[in-house]
Motif scaffolding. Structure first.
Motif, PDB file in Angstrom:
ATOM      1  N   HIS A  91     -12.978 102.618 -15.729  1.00  0.00           N
ATOM      2  CA  HIS A  91     -13.130 103.649 -14.462  1.00  0.00           C
ATOM      3  C   HIS A  91     -12.824 102.628 -13.275  1.00  0.00           C
ATOM      4  O   HIS A  91     -13.104 101.243 -13.286  1.00  0.00           O
ATOM      5  CB  HIS A  91     -14.731 103.751 -14.326  1.00  0.00           C
ATOM      6  CG  HIS A  91     -15.280 104.783 -15.385  1.00  0.00           C
ATOM      7  ND1 HIS A  91     -14.994 106.212 -15.387  1.00  0.00           N
ATOM      8  CD2 HIS A  91     -15.999 104.644 -16.496  1.00  0.00           C
ATOM      9  CE1 HIS A  91     -15.468 106.711 -16.365  1.00  0.00           C
ATOM     10  NE2 HIS A  91     -16.151 105.867 -17.197  1.00  0.00           N
ATOM     11  N   GLY A  92     -12.479 103.072 -12.298  1.00  0.00           N
ATOM     12  CA  GLY A  92     -12.105 102.400 -11.005  1.00  0.00           C
ATOM     13  C   GLY A  92     -13.151 102.106 -10.215  1.00  0.00           C
ATOM     14  O   GLY A  92     -14.297 102.560 -10.326  1.00  0.00           O
ATOM     15  N   ASP A  93     -12.809 101.140  -9.299  1.00  0.00           N
ATOM     16  CA  ASP A  93     -13.886 100.768  -8.518  1.00  0.00           C
ATOM     17  C   ASP A  93     -13.669 101.180  -7.053  1.00  0.00           C
ATOM     18  O   ASP A  93     -12.817 100.972  -6.393  1.00  0.00           O
ATOM     19  CB  ASP A  93     -13.851  99.173  -8.329  1.00  0.00           C
ATOM     20  CG  ASP A  93     -14.821  98.310  -7.535  1.00  0.00           C
ATOM     21  OD1 ASP A  93     -15.738  99.239  -7.069  1.00  0.00           O
ATOM     22  OD2 ASP A  93     -15.089  97.112  -7.437  1.00  0.00           O
ATOM     23  N   CYS A  94     -14.526 102.292  -6.728  1.00  0.00           N
ATOM     24  CA  CYS A  94     -14.129 103.179  -5.342  1.00  0.00           C
ATOM     25  C   CYS A  94     -14.729 102.556  -4.241  1.00  0.00           C
ATOM     26  O   CYS A  94     -15.674 103.056  -3.817  1.00  0.00           O
ATOM     27  CB  CYS A  94     -14.537 104.554  -5.754  1.00  0.00           C
ATOM     28  SG  CYS A  94     -13.515 105.666  -4.528  1.00  0.00           S
ATOM     29  N   LYS A  95     -13.928 101.444  -3.700  1.00  0.00           N
ATOM     30  CA  LYS A  95     -14.495 100.962  -2.092  1.00  0.00           C
ATOM     31  C   LYS A  95     -12.994 100.476  -1.665  1.00  0.00           C
ATOM     32  O   LYS A  95     -11.905 100.048  -2.545  1.00  0.00           O
ATOM     33  CB  LYS A  95     -15.326 100.155  -2.471  1.00  0.00           C
ATOM     34  CG  LYS A  95     -15.207  98.811  -3.176  1.00  0.00           C
ATOM     35  CD  LYS A  95     -16.290  98.184  -3.558  1.00  0.00           C
ATOM     36  CE  LYS A  95     -15.811  96.487  -4.240  1.00  0.00           C
ATOM     37  NZ  LYS A  95     -17.165  96.037  -4.584  1.00  0.00           N
ATOM     38  N   ASP A  96     -13.053 100.112  -0.479  1.00  0.00           N
ATOM     39  CA  ASP A  96     -11.782  99.462   0.210  1.00  0.00           C
ATOM     40  C   ASP A  96     -11.972  98.012   0.319  1.00  0.00           C
ATOM     41  O   ASP A  96     -12.979  97.403  -0.012  1.00  0.00           O
ATOM     42  CB  ASP A  96     -11.681 100.236   1.537  1.00  0.00           C
ATOM     43  CG  ASP A  96     -13.045 100.075   2.746  1.00  0.00           C
ATOM     44  OD1 ASP A  96     -13.682  99.134   2.313  1.00  0.00           O
ATOM     45  OD2 ASP A  96     -12.872 100.742   3.667  1.00  0.00           O
ATOM     46  N   VAL A 147       1.637 106.894 -12.634  1.00  0.00           N
ATOM     47  CA  VAL A 147       1.653 105.715 -13.719  1.00  0.00           C
ATOM     48  C   VAL A 147       2.790 104.814 -13.228  1.00  0.00           C
ATOM     49  O   VAL A 147       2.768 103.596 -13.104  1.00  0.00           O
ATOM     50  CB  VAL A 147       1.436 105.808 -14.991  1.00  0.00           C
ATOM     51  CG1 VAL A 147       1.389 104.574 -15.843  1.00  0.00           C
ATOM     52  CG2 VAL A 147       0.315 106.827 -15.274  1.00  0.00           C
ATOM     53  N   TRP A 148       3.834 105.323 -12.735  1.00  0.00           N
ATOM     54  CA  TRP A 148       5.261 104.728 -12.447  1.00  0.00           C
ATOM     55  C   TRP A 148       5.628 105.219 -11.155  1.00  0.00           C
ATOM     56  O   TRP A 148       5.119 106.017 -10.398  1.00  0.00           O
ATOM     57  CB  TRP A 148       6.383 105.218 -13.346  1.00  0.00           C
ATOM     58  CG  TRP A 148       6.163 104.487 -14.581  1.00  0.00           C
ATOM     59  CD1 TRP A 148       6.800 103.339 -14.928  1.00  0.00           C
ATOM     60  CD2 TRP A 148       5.588 105.017 -15.981  1.00  0.00           C
ATOM     61  NE1 TRP A 148       6.646 103.128 -16.370  1.00  0.00           N
ATOM     62  CE2 TRP A 148       5.868 104.014 -16.844  1.00  0.00           C
ATOM     63  CE3 TRP A 148       4.998 106.252 -16.368  1.00  0.00           C
ATOM     64  CZ2 TRP A 148       5.456 104.226 -18.214  1.00  0.00           C
ATOM     65  CZ3 TRP A 148       4.539 106.260 -17.342  1.00  0.00           C
ATOM     66  CH2 TRP A 148       4.669 105.443 -18.460  1.00  0.00           C
ATOM     67  N   ILE A 204      -5.332 105.177 -15.813  1.00  0.00           N
ATOM     68  CA  ILE A 204      -5.624 103.668 -16.017  1.00  0.00           C
ATOM     69  C   ILE A 204      -5.064 103.178 -17.842  1.00  0.00           C
ATOM     70  O   ILE A 204      -4.395 102.391 -17.779  1.00  0.00           O
ATOM     71  CB  ILE A 204      -7.047 103.363 -16.040  1.00  0.00           C
ATOM     72  CG1 ILE A 204      -7.266 103.430 -14.513  1.00  0.00           C
ATOM     73  CG2 ILE A 204      -7.275 101.938 -16.486  1.00  0.00           C
ATOM     74  CD1 ILE A 204      -8.682 103.433 -14.132  1.00  0.00           C
ATOM     75  N   LYS A 205      -5.555 104.305 -18.442  1.00  0.00           N
ATOM     76  CA  LYS A 205      -5.226 104.180 -19.955  1.00  0.00           C
ATOM     77  C   LYS A 205      -3.630 104.186 -20.211  1.00  0.00           C
ATOM     78  O   LYS A 205      -3.087 103.373 -21.021  1.00  0.00           O
ATOM     79  CB  LYS A 205      -5.953 105.135 -20.632  1.00  0.00           C
ATOM     80  CG  LYS A 205      -5.563 105.002 -22.406  1.00  0.00           C
ATOM     81  CD  LYS A 205      -6.462 106.249 -22.923  1.00  0.00           C
ATOM     82  CE  LYS A 205      -6.503 105.961 -24.528  1.00  0.00           C
ATOM     83  NZ  LYS A 205      -4.991 105.583 -25.127  1.00  0.00           N
ATOM     84  N   ALA A 206      -2.960 105.159 -19.397  1.00  0.00           N
ATOM     85  CA  ALA A 206      -1.496 105.400 -19.571  1.00  0.00           C
ATOM     86  C   ALA A 206      -0.824 104.011 -19.187  1.00  0.00           C
ATOM     87  O   ALA A 206       0.142 103.753 -19.573  1.00  0.00           O
ATOM     88  CB  ALA A 206      -1.088 106.452 -18.805  1.00  0.00           C
ATOM     89  N   LYS A 213       3.084  97.802 -21.429  1.00  0.00           N
ATOM     90  CA  LYS A 213       2.948  97.798 -22.847  1.00  0.00           C
ATOM     91  C   LYS A 213       4.343  97.029 -23.121  1.00  0.00           C
ATOM     92  O   LYS A 213       5.243  97.852 -23.241  1.00  0.00           O
ATOM     93  CB  LYS A 213       2.433  98.908 -23.771  1.00  0.00           C
ATOM     94  CG  LYS A 213       2.323  98.296 -25.297  1.00  0.00           C
ATOM     95  CD  LYS A 213       1.840  99.443 -26.032  1.00  0.00           C
ATOM     96  CE  LYS A 213       1.650  99.162 -27.496  1.00  0.00           C
ATOM     97  NZ  LYS A 213       1.026 100.308 -28.322  1.00  0.00           N
ATOM     98  N   GLY A 214       4.457  95.634 -23.910  1.00  0.00           N
ATOM     99  CA  GLY A 214       5.522  95.168 -24.479  1.00  0.00           C
ATOM    100  C   GLY A 214       6.429  94.784 -23.158  1.00  0.00           C
ATOM    101  O   GLY A 214       7.761  94.414 -23.665  1.00  0.00           O
ATOM    102  N   VAL A 215       5.852  94.643 -22.135  1.00  0.00           N
ATOM    103  CA  VAL A 215       7.075  94.061 -21.036  1.00  0.00           C
ATOM    104  C   VAL A 215       6.347  92.940 -20.306  1.00  0.00           C
ATOM    105  O   VAL A 215       5.116  92.777 -20.535  1.00  0.00           O
ATOM    106  CB  VAL A 215       7.359  95.196 -19.974  1.00  0.00           C
ATOM    107  CG1 VAL A 215       8.033  96.364 -20.739  1.00  0.00           C
ATOM    108  CG2 VAL A 215       6.034  95.759 -19.133  1.00  0.00           C
ATOM    109  N   SER A 216       7.149  91.959 -19.705  1.00  0.00           N
ATOM    110  CA  SER A 216       6.635  90.870 -19.040  1.00  0.00           C
ATOM    111  C   SER A 216       7.205  91.201 -17.843  1.00  0.00           C
ATOM    112  O   SER A 216       8.260  91.588 -17.339  1.00  0.00           O
ATOM    113  CB  SER A 216       6.842  89.813 -19.675  1.00  0.00           C
ATOM    114  OG  SER A 216       8.261  89.404 -19.638  1.00  0.00           O
TER     115      SER A 216
END
Length: 253
Positions: A91-96, A147-148, A204-206, A213-216
């Protein structure tokens, strides 16, 4: 940029601790809003038509990036385009940055949904700008599904659709009513008027499962990356459109 190669830094997900300058890009938001507008109930379609500015010519997609264009004039809106996920949690942290609660994309979706729920109530007419509320909500529901960034969408358009975004929209709409029809009903479901926490958790999961995943950092991403990730991008665009329509239908009846 080479058509089939990508630099990893081009794929910065929305759901990190930084505000993005572009997000989905113009086409990504246009796609989501065009899909949504085609799925509106008569009541919702009438309300959207009444609220759209005249220059939009009754096309929600044409103004779906308005929130990006005004973020440097409405400086207060910058934190509303993303959600903080410092620990890659569920879950995200919903604050500025100042720690003010609900100052994130999920909080903004709830806020503008609540504003629009008062549309037609004379007592609220002078309190809210309903046109801006509609444009912010439409944009932020797109943002929370990102996500992208825009590069992968633009490459898909060039490679598969002769750079014609309308053809990509048509393909997604056909998939929503055929191969994704059962899933689309689940995407639209929500126990409240809108469910941004669910949408954010999926994003977030995606991001963790696909974007990184699999990249640097600094690596070049070639065809195998693009071809394995574009289905996820298409899915998120479709989900965003279906959910924006469902939210507006619940708001306007």
């Amino acid at each position: 940029m080479d058509l089939h190669k990508f630099h990893v830094l081009a794929f910065v997900p929305l759901l990190l601790c930084i505000p993005l300058a572009h997000g989905w890009g113009i086409d990504g938001h246009l796609i989501i809003c065009r899909i949504a507008q085609s799925r509106l109930s008569r009541a919702a379609a009438d309300a959207v038509s009444q609220l759209l500015p005249a220059y939009a010519s009754d096309d929600l997609g044409s103004v779906c990036s308005w929130a990006d264009r005004v973020r440097f004039r409405y400086h207060w809106s910058a934190p509303l385009h993303y959600i903080d996920t410092p620990d890659r949690g569920a879950h995200g942290d919903c604050k500025d940055a100042d720690g003010i609660a609900d100052r994130c994309v999920a909080g903004a979706i709830n806020n503008y949904t609540n504003q629009l729920l008062t549309y037609g109530n004379g007592k609220s007419a002078s309190q809210y700008n309903f046109t801006e509320a509609l444009l912010f909500l439409s944009h932020f529901i797109g943002d929370i599904h990102q996500v992208w960034d825009s590069n992968i969408i633009e490459t898909a358009e060039k490679r598969f659709y002769d750079s014609n975004v309308d053809e990509l929209i048509d393909t997604l709409q056909k998939n929503i009513t055929t191969v994704w029809s059962t899933q689309a009903k689940a995407w639209a479901a929500c126990s409240k008027t809108t469910c941004p926490d669910i949408y954010a958790s999926e994003g977030i999961k995606a991001a963790c499962d696909w974007a990184y995943k699999g990249v640097s950092e600094g690596s070049i991403l070639e065809d195998d990356y693009f071809l394995s990730r574009i289905p996820v991008v298409n899915l998120r665009l479709a989900q965003g459109g279906v959910r924006l329509a469902a939210t507006l239908n619940r708001i306007f009846g």
